[in-house]
Design an enzyme around this catalytic site. Structure first.
Site, PDB file in Angstrom:
ATOM      1  N   SER A 164       0.859  -1.081  -0.092  1.00  0.00           N
ATOM      2  CA  SER A 164       0.011   0.118  -0.002  1.00  0.00           C
ATOM      3  C   SER A 164       0.866   1.234   0.071  1.00  0.00           C
ATOM      4  CB  SER A 164      -1.057  -0.239   1.371  1.00  0.00           C
ATOM      5  OG  SER A 164      -2.000   0.927   1.198  1.00  0.00           O
ATOM      6  N   HIS A 190      -2.686  -1.127  -3.280  1.00  0.00           N
ATOM      7  CA  HIS A 190      -3.818  -0.403  -3.253  1.00  0.00           C
ATOM      8  C   HIS A 190      -3.625   0.934  -4.158  1.00  0.00           C
ATOM      9  CE1 HIS A 190      -4.294  -1.962   0.936  1.00  0.00           C
ATOM     10  NE2 HIS A 190      -4.760  -2.774  -0.154  1.00  0.00           N
ATOM     11  N   ASP A 286      -4.549  -4.812   5.645  1.00  0.00           N
ATOM     12  CA  ASP A 286      -4.955  -5.661   4.759  1.00  0.00           C
ATOM     13  C   ASP A 286      -3.876  -6.698   4.327  1.00  0.00           C
ATOM     14  OD1 ASP A 286      -6.468  -6.527   2.632  1.00  0.00           O
ATOM     15  OD2 ASP A 286      -5.576  -5.179   1.110  1.00  0.00           O
TER      16      ASP A 286
END
EC number: 3.1.1.61
Length: 349
Positions: A164, A190, A286
């Site tokens: 991310s 992401h 995540d």
């Protein structure tokens, strides 16, 4: 606790007003000043010493990228870029991340006030993350040394990577040295729609292996990396003896689509011990549960260490959950994952 001090640089008076409203609506941050261009911003930075700068990509008098490059050289500070959703905008934003920006926000194409205010929570979260980010870990990375080609591996072997905040540069650093004999790589970063294709195209020009935005139903081939498309989940599936990619619009997982957990859980199920899982820099959790599932299925799992992470969130969560076999510096990730995946015999699942 002191508030996060923000300075916004944008040539649009409306955008400066909207950003001020958004920042000041959150109790843990305040807009200390705004500037219509980088030249004014330079003086305001000296005067107000902000914690985070939000910077428009395209501006008169001095281009946002030129200013960012000078800023990172002379007075490094956390920067969140504000970018348009155009193809050119996505390329410029990726260059900004390469130069040292922590993250970016995309301007809505229509209804800018309503659209930006709807992004209020997301913008605040990106500002908070930037304020905590490690600038030392986000210095522009030199090109890594190309790794020697190893023996061709079974097409059963593959590598799954999740990242991310700070991930675009970390992924570049991991992929660039890989030889054509590398196994297939599936990557979830992401990122909003429109940016993943530019990201894949940029990597494809820099790497020996082929890099592309993943498409639904395509066969997974060694020597290629597949990037999950923005706002869509990517999973590993099977078609007879071959792996293939499944792209779908399922609900967000851990508030993300694409989600690293969705990818990792599918790899655990379909590839088991034939896979290596890698979790890189990023905020939140995540990928932690998915990495644990991969480890429990027999995969070897790696997490980027804190010293080389821009944000040590996702790796920390994966470590705390017990899903990580080994913690390594970013400079060692490519070598370690290739050595690990080359070591064991492929098992037909």
């Amino acid at each position: 606790m002191s508030k996060i001090r923000v300075l916004s640089v944008d040539d649009s008076a409306l955008m400066r007003q909207i950003m001020t409203e958004i920042i000041n609506s959150h109790s843990d941050m305040e807009m200390v000043a705004t500037a219509p261009d980088p030249l004014v911003a330079r003086d305001l930075i000296k005067k107000f010493n902000p914690d985070v700068l939000t910077l428009d990509v395209e501006m008169p008098r001095m281009d946002g990228l030129d200013f960012l490059e000078k800023l990172m050289r002379l007075r490094p500070m956390p920067v969140v870029m504000v970018s348009s959703l155009t193809g050119k905008g996505s390329e410029v934003t990726l260059r900004a991340l390469e130069l040292g920006a922590i993250d970016f926000v995309t301007k809505p194409q229509l209804g800018i006030r309503e659209g930006m205010l709807a992004y209020s929570e997301m913008i605040a979260e990106k500002v908070r993350t930037a304020a905590k980010a490690s600038l030392a870990a986000h210095k522009p990375l030199s090109a890594p040394t190309t790794l020697k080609a190893g023996p061709l591996l079974s097409s059963e072997k593959l590598i799954a990577i999740g990242a991310s905040t700070g991930g675009t540069e970390a992924i570049r650093h991991v992929l660039q040295p890989l030889p054509l004999s590398s196994p297939a790589l599936l990557i979830t970063q992401h990122m909003p729609p429109g940016f993943t294709r530019s990201f894949a195209d940029r990597l494809n020009k820099l790497c020996q292996i082929g890099v592309k935005e993943a498409e639904d139903g395509e066969r997974v081939l060694p020597g290629h990396a597949y990037i999950a498309p923005g706002d869509r989940h990517m999973e590993l599936a099977r078609s007879g003896a071959n792996y293939q990619i499944k792209i779908h619009d399922g609900p967000a997982v851990n508030r993300h689509r694409p989600s690293v957990d969705v990818l990792f859980h599918s790899v655990a199920k379909q590839a088991g011990r034939n896979a290596v899982g890698v979790i890189l820099t990023g905020m939140g959790n995540d990928g932690a549960a998915g990495m644990l599932a991969m480890r429990q299925a027999g995969a070897w799992t790696l997490a980027q260490n804190e010293a080389s992470c821009v944000v040590f969130g996702m790796p920390r969560e994966a470590i705390n959950m017990g899903g990580v076999c080994e913690v390594v510096d970013l400079s060692q990730v490519s070598q370690q994952m290739l050595a690990t995946i080359s070591a064991g015999q492929a098992i037909r699942i």
